[in-house]
Enzyme design. Structure first.
Site, mmCIF file in Angstrom:
data_model
loop_
_atom_site.group_PDB
_atom_site.id
_atom_site.type_symbol
_atom_site.label_atom_id
_atom_site.label_comp_id
_atom_site.label_asym_id
_atom_site.label_seq_id
_atom_site.Cartn_x
_atom_site.Cartn_y
_atom_site.Cartn_z
ATOM 1 C CD GLN A 20 3.341 5.778 2.565
ATOM 2 O OE1 GLN A 20 2.353 5.287 2.030
ATOM 3 N NE2 GLN A 20 4.270 5.040 3.151
ATOM 4 N N GLY B 14 0.825 -1.202 0.000
ATOM 5 C CA GLY B 14 0.000 0.000 0.000
ATOM 6 C C GLY B 14 0.854 1.244 0.000
ATOM 7 C CG HIS C 231 0.336 6.903 5.155
ATOM 8 N ND1 HIS C 231 1.470 7.315 5.792
ATOM 9 C CD2 HIS C 231 0.465 5.559 4.999
ATOM 10 C CE1 HIS C 231 2.258 6.259 6.021
ATOM 11 N NE2 HIS C 231 1.666 5.184 5.551
ATOM 12 C CG HIS D 42 -1.003 1.538 7.184
ATOM 13 N ND1 HIS D 42 -0.113 1.005 8.098
ATOM 14 C CD2 HIS D 42 -0.258 2.303 6.344
ATOM 15 C CE1 HIS D 42 1.103 1.438 7.806
ATOM 16 N NE2 HIS D 42 1.037 2.227 6.746
ATOM 17 C CD GLU D 43 -1.228 2.626 2.592
ATOM 18 O OE1 GLU D 43 -0.730 3.757 2.497
ATOM 19 O OE2 GLU D 43 -0.560 1.621 2.903
ATOM 20 C CB CYS E 222 4.814 2.061 7.315
ATOM 21 S SG CYS E 222 4.443 3.587 6.451
ATOM 22 C CG LEU E 223 6.444 0.854 1.301
ATOM 23 C CD1 LEU E 223 5.898 1.165 -0.078
ATOM 24 C CD2 LEU E 223 7.561 -0.179 1.207
HETATM 25 NI NI NI Z 1 2.399 3.220 5.560
#
Ligand code: NI
Length: 170
Positions: free
Chosen positions: A51, A46, A140, A136-137, A94-95
């Site tokens: 991000q 995701g 963000h 989660h997204e 998370c990236l």
């Molecule tokens: Ni994330």
């Protein structure tokens, strides 16, 4: 298509609220394509536009495990309109927080209203990993990271390591 740079915590942009998309135009469609390519290259399941430094409410997800068959989904202006009272603990990563994982409790199912690539309003009913990923997204898009749900101690431990990792990169 191009691979975009993924911002890593701590980064002030990750803490900003993204703005709703007014129109799903060419620019947004290109952003979605670039975000998908960036997510697959990472690899991750995701990615939110914040991000990659773009404060627009756009999210891409692919939770398919089989690498030979991609199942990308994307959401413009995603909004949770219902969530289950039942909470479930799942390990999240998370990236923007590389190499750190933690168990986070979230509603195990949710319904999401969003715009598709044609700007048409749609509703997706999600549960399990997909529900976790969507929440989660969307977080963000509101400047929230999964570490914010952890105890102060655990959060500061991870933050210190992230700051150290950033310094070592320079
Ligand atoms: Ni994330």
């Amino acid at each position: 298509m191009s691979i975009l740079k993924i911002l890593k915590e701590p980064d002030p942009i990750l803490r900003k609220k993204s703005l709703p998309v007014k129109q799903v135009d060419k620019e947004i469609k290109k952003l979605i394509k670039d975000m998908l390519e960036t997510m697959y290259a990472a690899p991750g399941i995701g990615l939110a536009a914040a991000q990659v430094g773009i404060l627009k409410r756009v999210v891409v997800i692919d939770i398919s495990k089989e690498t030979y068959k991609k199942e990308p989904i994307f959401f413009v202006n995603p909004e949770i309109i219902w969530k289950s009272d039942i909470l479930e603990k799942k390990e999240e990563g998370c990236l923007s927080i590389p190499e750190h994982f933690a168990e986070i409790k979230r509603p195990e199912a949710c319904h999401v209203k969003y715009l598709d690539e044609n700007g048409k309003e749609k509703i997706l009913k999600a549960k399990g990993l997909l529900a976790t990923c969507i929440q989660h997204e969307i977080d963000h898009c509101d400047g929230i990271l999964f570490i914010d749900y952890l105890s102060k101690l655990k959060k500061s431990f991870i933050l210190k390591k992230l700051i150290k990792a950033k310094k070592n990169q320079k």
